[in-house]
Design a protein around this motif. Structure first.
Motif, PDB file in Angstrom:
ATOM      1  N   LEU A 110      50.707  34.409 103.650  1.00  0.00           N
ATOM      2  CA  LEU A 110      49.842  35.482 103.166  1.00  0.00           C
ATOM      3  C   LEU A 110      50.512  36.299 102.064  1.00  0.00           C
ATOM      4  N   GLU A 111      51.770  36.742 102.294  1.00  0.00           N
ATOM      5  CA  GLU A 111      52.434  37.540 101.275  1.00  0.00           C
ATOM      6  C   GLU A 111      52.864  36.673 100.091  1.00  0.00           C
ATOM      7  N   LEU A 112      53.183  35.394 100.350  1.00  0.00           N
ATOM      8  CA  LEU A 112      53.568  34.519  99.251  1.00  0.00           C
ATOM      9  C   LEU A 112      52.432  34.366  98.255  1.00  0.00           C
ATOM     10  N   LYS A 113      51.223  34.240  98.758  1.00  0.00           N
ATOM     11  CA  LYS A 113      50.066  34.082  97.873  1.00  0.00           C
ATOM     12  C   LYS A 113      49.884  35.314  96.984  1.00  0.00           C
ATOM     13  N   VAL A 114      50.052  36.496  97.576  1.00  0.00           N
ATOM     14  CA  VAL A 114      49.926  37.732  96.803  1.00  0.00           C
ATOM     15  C   VAL A 114      51.009  37.812  95.733  1.00  0.00           C
ATOM     16  N   LEU A 115      52.247  37.484  96.102  1.00  0.00           N
ATOM     17  CA  LEU A 115      53.348  37.533  95.142  1.00  0.00           C
ATOM     18  C   LEU A 115      53.126  36.536  94.009  1.00  0.00           C
ATOM     19  N   ALA A 116      52.733  35.319  94.360  1.00  0.00           N
ATOM     20  CA  ALA A 116      52.553  34.281  93.348  1.00  0.00           C
ATOM     21  C   ALA A 116      51.409  34.616  92.399  1.00  0.00           C
ATOM     22  N   GLU A 117      50.334  35.185  92.932  1.00  0.00           N
ATOM     23  CA  GLU A 117      49.201  35.546  92.073  1.00  0.00           C
ATOM     24  C   GLU A 117      49.531  36.739  91.191  1.00  0.00           C
ATOM     25  N   ALA A 118      50.322  37.675  91.706  1.00  0.00           N
ATOM     26  CA  ALA A 118      50.639  38.887  90.951  1.00  0.00           C
ATOM     27  C   ALA A 118      51.605  38.612  89.802  1.00  0.00           C
ATOM     28  N   GLN A 119      52.504  37.636  90.015  1.00  0.00           N
ATOM     29  CA  GLN A 119      53.547  37.371  89.025  1.00  0.00           C
ATOM     30  C   GLN A 119      53.630  35.867  88.738  1.00  0.00           C
ATOM     31  N   PRO A 120      52.909  35.396  87.745  1.00  0.00           N
ATOM     32  CA  PRO A 120      52.854  33.957  87.458  1.00  0.00           C
ATOM     33  C   PRO A 120      54.212  33.336  87.117  1.00  0.00           C
ATOM     34  N   GLY A 121      55.178  34.153  86.703  1.00  0.00           N
ATOM     35  CA  GLY A 121      56.477  33.622  86.322  1.00  0.00           C
ATOM     36  C   GLY A 121      57.482  33.562  87.456  1.00  0.00           C
ATOM     37  N   TRP A 122      57.136  34.083  88.611  1.00  0.00           N
ATOM     38  CA  TRP A 122      58.070  34.087  89.733  1.00  0.00           C
ATOM     39  C   TRP A 122      58.079  32.737  90.438  1.00  0.00           C
ATOM     40  N   THR A 123      59.254  32.342  90.903  1.00  0.00           N
ATOM     41  CA  THR A 123      59.383  31.219  91.823  1.00  0.00           C
ATOM     42  C   THR A 123      59.919  31.761  93.140  1.00  0.00           C
ATOM     43  N   ILE A 124      59.568  31.103  94.228  1.00  0.00           N
ATOM     44  CA  ILE A 124      59.823  31.643  95.563  1.00  0.00           C
ATOM     45  C   ILE A 124      60.531  30.606  96.422  1.00  0.00           C
ATOM     46  N   VAL A 125      61.490  31.063  97.206  1.00  0.00           N
ATOM     47  CA  VAL A 125      62.075  30.258  98.261  1.00  0.00           C
ATOM     48  C   VAL A 125      61.557  30.839  99.577  1.00  0.00           C
ATOM     49  N   GLY A 126      60.749  30.065 100.294  1.00  0.00           N
ATOM     50  CA  GLY A 126      60.137  30.533 101.534  1.00  0.00           C
ATOM     51  C   GLY A 126      60.841  29.936 102.740  1.00  0.00           C
ATOM     52  N   VAL A 127      61.398  30.791 103.596  1.00  0.00           N
ATOM     53  CA  VAL A 127      62.184  30.353 104.746  1.00  0.00           C
ATOM     54  C   VAL A 127      61.474  30.737 106.033  1.00  0.00           C
ATOM     55  N   ASP A 128      61.358  29.795 106.962  1.00  0.00           N
ATOM     56  CA  ASP A 128      60.737  30.065 108.247  1.00  0.00           C
ATOM     57  C   ASP A 128      61.189  28.992 109.233  1.00  0.00           C
ATOM     58  N   PRO A 129      61.421  29.351 110.510  1.00  0.00           N
ATOM     59  CA  PRO A 129      61.872  28.346 111.474  1.00  0.00           C
ATOM     60  C   PRO A 129      60.768  27.433 112.004  1.00  0.00           C
ATOM     61  N   ALA A 130      59.503  27.790 111.772  1.00  0.00           N
ATOM     62  CA  ALA A 130      58.392  27.023 112.325  1.00  0.00           C
ATOM     63  C   ALA A 130      57.780  26.133 111.244  1.00  0.00           C
ATOM     64  N   GLY A 131      58.045  24.835 111.311  1.00  0.00           N
ATOM     65  CA  GLY A 131      57.521  23.916 110.316  1.00  0.00           C
ATOM     66  C   GLY A 131      56.010  23.954 110.157  1.00  0.00           C
ATOM     67  N   PRO A 132      55.244  23.976 111.264  1.00  0.00           N
ATOM     68  CA  PRO A 132      53.786  24.034 111.122  1.00  0.00           C
ATOM     69  C   PRO A 132      53.299  25.286 110.390  1.00  0.00           C
ATOM     70  N   MET A 133      54.037  26.400 110.539  1.00  0.00           N
ATOM     71  CA  MET A 133      53.640  27.609 109.820  1.00  0.00           C
ATOM     72  C   MET A 133      53.941  27.483 108.326  1.00  0.00           C
ATOM     73  N   LEU A 134      54.984  26.746 107.979  1.00  0.00           N
ATOM     74  CA  LEU A 134      55.236  26.477 106.566  1.00  0.00           C
ATOM     75  C   LEU A 134      54.146  25.571 105.995  1.00  0.00           C
ATOM     76  N   ASP A 135      53.681  24.624 106.807  1.00  0.00           N
ATOM     77  CA  ASP A 135      52.567  23.778 106.371  1.00  0.00           C
ATOM     78  C   ASP A 135      51.327  24.626 106.105  1.00  0.00           C
ATOM     79  N   LEU A 136      51.073  25.592 106.999  1.00  0.00           N
ATOM     80  CA  LEU A 136      49.937  26.490 106.802  1.00  0.00           C
ATOM     81  C   LEU A 136      50.119  27.315 105.535  1.00  0.00           C
ATOM     82  N   ALA A 137      51.345  27.753 105.280  1.00  0.00           N
ATOM     83  CA  ALA A 137      51.616  28.521 104.070  1.00  0.00           C
ATOM     84  C   ALA A 137      51.295  27.704 102.825  1.00  0.00           C
ATOM     85  N   ALA A 138      51.679  26.443 102.838  1.00  0.00           N
ATOM     86  CA  ALA A 138      51.395  25.587 101.690  1.00  0.00           C
ATOM     87  C   ALA A 138      49.885  25.441 101.484  1.00  0.00           C
ATOM     88  N   GLN A 139      49.143  25.330 102.581  1.00  0.00           N
ATOM     89  CA  GLN A 139      47.683  25.251 102.483  1.00  0.00           C
ATOM     90  C   GLN A 139      47.106  26.554 101.937  1.00  0.00           C
TER      91      GLN A 139
END
Length: 246
Positions: free
Chosen positions: A76-105
């Motif tokens: 949720l916050e990654l989407k806001v950050l990415a939309e607000a700043q087109p030039g930013w790249t993000i490293v997203g860390v989380d222990p739950a693989g399925p939640m990272l899959d949801l983030a990608a979706q």
């Protein structure tokens, strides 16, 4: 966590016994499918919190910033950050693989700007990063592990880089039960099932490492964010902005 209601905003566990209990929910397909409903029911002003986070980071992070997001599952916050700043790249860390899959979706085409890391802060790249966030996550950690984690975030930042942290933090004195009642009442008023809200309240009270806001702020300062300042307060939630000092 016994029910989907508590898979609201309390994502991204980070290591202790209580945290591992909550992490189970973020590998449960049903909970993951309904995850996005939770934050808006349990966290007052969650959308505004994400927008404010983007603005606060942008005050000092460059247009081509590399941003560390600890507790990135759901996206949720990654989407806001990415939309607000087109030039930013993000490293997203989380222990739950399925939640990272949801983030990608959740991010869709924007996911191409994210490097996904399944793990904890020690699994994150060394950086240095231009900015960092840790939202709705640190309340899973007891005070010593919270301090260590924030210090590890600090170690990965460039001098002066902004860091935004927001999580469950409210008075742990005689008013504690009153604040927990308000936490549940807000969820019900926002559409959560009353029984599930009550169960979530009990789970939070029993399992999260809740601290007073004063202690939380002291941890941020001890970890190297000496200018940490409160910018968000909503019932049982607090958020701070600080800058890495060396």
């Amino acid at each position: 966590m016994a029910d989907n209601a508590h898979a609201h905003a309390h994502a991204h566990a980070h290591g202790n016994a209580g945290a591992r209990h909550f992490l189970d929910a973020f590998r449960d397909p049903q909970a993951i499918a309904h995850y996005a409903e939770g934050p808006r029911r349990f966290v007052p002003g969650i959308d505004a919190l994400h927008r404010m986070t983007a603005l606060l980071l942008a005050e000092s992070a460059p247009a081509d910033a590399r941003v560390l997001v600890l507790g990135a599952g759901g996206g949720l916050e990654l989407k806001v950050l990415a939309e607000a700043q087109p030039g930013w790249t993000i490293v997203g860390v989380d222990p739950a693989g399925p939640m990272l899959d949801l983030a990608a979706q959740t991010l869709g085409p924007l996911a191409d700007r994210v490097q996904w890391v399944e793990g904890y802060i020690d699994d994150a790249p060394a950086g240095p990063f231009d900015a960092a966030t840790c939202l709705l996550t640190l309340h899973f950690l007891d005070a010593p592990e919270r301090l260590r984690t924030v210090a590890e975030i600090h170690r990965r930042l460039k001098p002066g880089a902004p860091f935004v942290a927001a999580h469950g933090s409210f008075p742990q004195d005689a008013t504690r039960s009153t604040w927990l009642e308000r936490y549940a009442a807000y969820a019900v008023a926002s559409g959560a099932d009353p029984q599930q809200a009550s169960q979530a309240k009990a789970a939070v009270a029993a399992n999260l490492s809740l601290l007073d806001p004063e202690r939380d702020e002291a941890i941020l300062k001890e970890a190297g964010f000496a200018d940490a300042a409160l910018f968000y307060a909503a019932f049982t939630w607090r958020g701070w902005i600080g800058h890495a000092e060396f």
